[in-house]
Write an enzyme that holds these catalytic residues in place. Structure first.
Site, PDB file in Angstrom:
ATOM      1  CG  ASP A   7      -0.290   0.269   2.519  1.00 43.56           C
ATOM      2  OD1 ASP A   7       0.845   0.328   2.638  1.00 43.56           O
ATOM      3  OD2 ASP A   7      -1.083   0.395   3.420  1.00 43.56           O
ATOM      4  CB  CYS A  64       0.608  -2.336   4.889  1.00 44.43           C
ATOM      5  SG  CYS A  64       0.371  -3.201   6.331  1.00 44.43           S
ATOM      6  CB  THR A  66       1.940  -2.410  11.172  1.00 40.20           C
ATOM      7  OG1 THR A  66       0.786  -2.905  10.562  1.00 40.20           O
ATOM      8  CG2 THR A  66       1.786  -1.058  11.734  1.00 40.20           C
ATOM      9  CG  HIS A  97       9.367 -24.903  11.591  1.00 42.27           C
ATOM     10  ND1 HIS A  97       9.553 -24.725  12.732  1.00 42.27           N
ATOM     11  CD2 HIS A  97      10.577 -25.478  11.026  1.00 42.27           C
ATOM     12  CE1 HIS A  97      10.667 -25.572  13.156  1.00 42.27           C
ATOM     13  NE2 HIS A  97      11.423 -25.745  12.181  1.00 42.27           N
ATOM     14  CG  HIS A 132       7.823 -28.696  10.005  1.00 40.98           C
ATOM     15  ND1 HIS A 132       7.608 -28.007  11.361  1.00 40.98           N
ATOM     16  CD2 HIS A 132       8.818 -29.116  10.042  1.00 40.98           C
ATOM     17  CE1 HIS A 132       8.869 -28.351  12.119  1.00 40.98           C
ATOM     18  NE2 HIS A 132       9.621 -28.916  11.370  1.00 40.98           N
TER      19      HIS A 132
HETATM   20  C1  RB5 Z   1      -1.921   2.823   6.560  1.00 39.45           C
HETATM   21  O1  RB5 Z   1      -2.207   4.104   7.347  1.00 39.45           O
HETATM   22  C2  RB5 Z   1      -2.033   1.814   7.443  1.00 39.45           C
HETATM   23  O2  RB5 Z   1      -2.985   1.771   8.372  1.00 39.45           O
HETATM   24  C3  RB5 Z   1      -1.426   0.628   6.907  1.00 39.45           C
HETATM   25  O3  RB5 Z   1      -0.330   0.671   5.785  1.00 39.45           O
HETATM   26  C4  RB5 Z   1      -1.269  -0.591   7.796  1.00 39.45           C
HETATM   27  O4  RB5 Z   1      -0.066  -0.251   8.806  1.00 39.45           O
HETATM   28  C5  RB5 Z   1      -2.354  -1.243   8.266  1.00 39.45           C
HETATM   29  O5  RB5 Z   1      -2.081  -2.294   9.007  1.00 39.45           O
END
Ligand code: RB5
Length: 144
Positions: A7, A64, A66, A97, A132
Protein backbone atom coordinates in the site's frame (compact mmCIF):
# COMPACT_ATOMS: atom_id res chain seq x y z
CA UNK A 1 9.47 -15.10 -10.22
CA UNK A 2 8.74 -13.26 -6.99
CA UNK A 3 5.70 -10.98 -6.79
CA UNK A 4 5.73 -7.87 -4.63
CA UNK A 5 3.04 -5.39 -3.65
CA UNK A 6 2.36 -2.72 -1.08
CA UNK A 7 0.00 0.00 0.00
CA UNK A 8 1.07 3.64 0.16
CA UNK A 9 2.78 3.14 3.54
CA UNK A 10 4.87 0.32 2.14
CA UNK A 11 5.70 1.96 -1.15
CA UNK A 12 9.11 3.30 -0.17
CA UNK A 13 10.33 0.03 1.31
CA UNK A 14 8.88 -1.88 -1.66
CA UNK A 15 10.94 0.27 -4.03
CA UNK A 16 14.08 -0.44 -2.01
CA UNK A 17 13.41 -4.18 -1.80
CA UNK A 18 12.79 -4.37 -5.55
CA UNK A 19 16.12 -2.64 -6.22
CA UNK A 20 17.89 -4.92 -3.76
CA UNK A 21 16.47 -8.11 -5.23
CA UNK A 22 17.12 -7.03 -8.82
CA UNK A 23 20.75 -6.39 -7.90
CA UNK A 24 20.89 -9.95 -6.59
CA UNK A 25 19.52 -11.29 -9.87
CA UNK A 26 16.09 -12.18 -8.53
CA UNK A 27 13.23 -11.97 -11.04
CA UNK A 28 10.65 -9.74 -9.41
CA UNK A 29 7.28 -8.49 -10.62
CA UNK A 30 5.83 -5.33 -9.10
CA UNK A 31 2.05 -5.45 -8.58
CA UNK A 32 1.86 -1.88 -7.23
CA UNK A 33 1.10 0.50 -5.78
CA UNK A 34 3.23 2.89 -7.77
CA UNK A 35 3.00 6.03 -5.64
CA UNK A 36 2.14 7.16 -2.11
CA UNK A 37 -1.50 8.08 -2.73
CA UNK A 38 -3.63 6.60 0.03
CA UNK A 39 -5.15 3.20 -0.75
CA UNK A 40 -6.72 0.31 1.18
CA UNK A 41 -4.25 -2.46 2.01
CA UNK A 42 -6.64 -5.40 1.41
CA UNK A 43 -6.87 -4.33 -2.24
CA UNK A 44 -3.08 -4.42 -2.46
CA UNK A 45 -2.83 -7.95 -1.08
CA UNK A 46 -5.08 -9.55 -3.71
CA UNK A 47 -3.02 -9.25 -6.94
CA UNK A 48 0.12 -10.71 -5.36
CA UNK A 49 -1.78 -13.53 -3.65
CA UNK A 50 -3.59 -14.40 -6.88
CA UNK A 51 -0.27 -14.49 -8.73
CA UNK A 52 1.12 -16.90 -6.13
CA UNK A 53 -1.96 -19.14 -6.27
CA UNK A 54 -1.98 -19.21 -10.07
CA UNK A 55 1.70 -20.14 -10.19
CA UNK A 56 2.60 -16.93 -12.00
CA UNK A 57 4.82 -16.18 -9.01
CA UNK A 58 6.59 -18.71 -6.82
CA UNK A 59 6.31 -16.50 -3.73
CA UNK A 60 5.00 -13.08 -2.77
CA UNK A 61 6.15 -10.13 -0.68
CA UNK A 62 3.59 -7.72 0.78
CA UNK A 63 4.31 -4.48 2.61
CA UNK A 64 2.05 -2.04 4.45
CA UNK A 65 2.82 0.34 7.30
CA UNK A 66 3.00 -2.29 10.01
CA UNK A 67 2.65 -5.40 7.88
CA UNK A 68 -0.30 -6.34 10.07
CA UNK A 69 -3.25 -5.31 7.94
CA UNK A 70 -1.89 -6.71 4.72
CA UNK A 71 -0.97 -10.03 6.38
CA UNK A 72 -4.44 -10.36 7.92
CA UNK A 73 -5.99 -9.70 4.51
CA UNK A 74 -3.67 -12.12 2.70
CA UNK A 75 -4.39 -14.89 5.19
CA UNK A 76 -8.12 -14.66 4.40
CA UNK A 77 -7.36 -15.98 0.92
CA UNK A 78 -7.46 -19.78 0.76
CA UNK A 79 -4.06 -21.25 0.01
CA UNK A 80 -2.10 -18.25 1.22
CA UNK A 81 0.18 -18.64 4.22
CA UNK A 82 1.38 -15.10 4.88
CA UNK A 83 3.99 -14.55 7.59
CA UNK A 84 4.56 -11.13 9.09
CA UNK A 85 8.28 -11.05 9.88
CA UNK A 86 10.32 -8.45 11.72
CA UNK A 87 13.38 -10.60 12.36
CA UNK A 88 15.62 -13.01 10.47
CA UNK A 89 14.91 -16.09 12.61
CA UNK A 90 11.18 -15.81 12.01
CA UNK A 91 11.83 -15.39 8.28
CA UNK A 92 13.77 -18.65 8.21
CA UNK A 93 11.14 -20.53 10.21
CA UNK A 94 8.32 -19.04 8.15
CA UNK A 95 9.60 -21.02 5.18
CA UNK A 96 11.11 -24.08 6.86
CA UNK A 97 8.23 -24.80 9.23
CA UNK A 98 5.19 -22.92 7.91
CA UNK A 99 5.90 -23.06 4.17
CA UNK A 100 4.88 -19.41 4.03
CA UNK A 101 4.24 -18.54 0.39
CA UNK A 102 3.94 -14.84 1.23
CA UNK A 103 6.08 -12.76 3.56
CA UNK A 104 4.85 -9.46 4.98
CA UNK A 105 6.89 -6.51 6.18
CA UNK A 106 6.10 -3.31 8.01
CA UNK A 107 7.44 -0.42 5.99
CA UNK A 108 7.15 1.85 9.03
CA UNK A 109 8.63 -0.77 11.35
CA UNK A 110 11.72 -2.37 9.84
CA UNK A 111 14.65 -0.51 8.39
CA UNK A 112 15.55 -1.33 4.82
CA UNK A 113 18.77 -3.19 5.66
CA UNK A 114 16.90 -5.48 8.05
CA UNK A 115 14.17 -5.93 5.45
CA UNK A 116 16.77 -7.09 2.92
CA UNK A 117 18.11 -9.66 5.40
CA UNK A 118 14.60 -10.88 6.19
CA UNK A 119 13.67 -11.30 2.53
CA UNK A 120 17.02 -12.86 1.56
CA UNK A 121 16.74 -15.37 4.41
CA UNK A 122 13.18 -16.34 3.56
CA UNK A 123 14.06 -16.75 -0.13
CA UNK A 124 17.10 -18.89 0.67
CA UNK A 125 15.28 -21.40 2.84
CA UNK A 126 13.30 -24.46 1.80
CA UNK A 127 10.26 -26.00 3.41
CA UNK A 128 11.27 -28.95 5.57
CA UNK A 129 8.02 -30.93 5.26
CA UNK A 130 7.77 -34.04 7.46
CA UNK A 131 6.01 -33.29 10.74
CA UNK A 132 5.51 -29.71 9.57
CA UNK A 133 3.45 -30.97 6.63
CA UNK A 134 0.91 -32.43 9.05
CA UNK A 135 0.56 -29.01 10.69
CA UNK A 136 0.33 -27.11 7.43
CA UNK A 137 -2.36 -29.56 6.27
CA UNK A 138 -4.28 -28.74 9.45
CA UNK A 139 -4.08 -25.06 8.56
CA UNK A 140 -5.61 -25.84 5.19
CA UNK A 141 -8.32 -27.90 6.87
CA UNK A 142 -9.37 -24.72 8.70
CA UNK A 143 -10.09 -23.07 5.35
CA UNK A 144 -12.98 -25.41 4.53
C1 RB5 B 1 -2.01 2.89 6.52
O1 RB5 B 1 -2.05 4.11 7.19
C2 RB5 B 1 -1.78 1.77 7.53
O2 RB5 B 1 -2.89 1.63 8.35
C3 RB5 B 1 -1.48 0.47 6.81
O3 RB5 B 1 -0.38 0.64 5.99
C4 RB5 B 1 -1.12 -0.71 7.70
O4 RB5 B 1 -0.15 -0.37 8.63
C5 RB5 B 1 -2.25 -1.42 8.29
O5 RB5 B 1 -2.11 -2.45 8.95
Amino acid sequence: MIGIGSDHAGFELKSRVIKHLKERGVDIKDYGVYNEDSVDYPDCAVPVCEAVLSGECERGILICGTGIGISIAANKINGIRAALCGDVFSAAMAKEHNDANVICLGGRVVGHELAYMIVDTWLSRDYLGGKHAVRVAKIHALEK
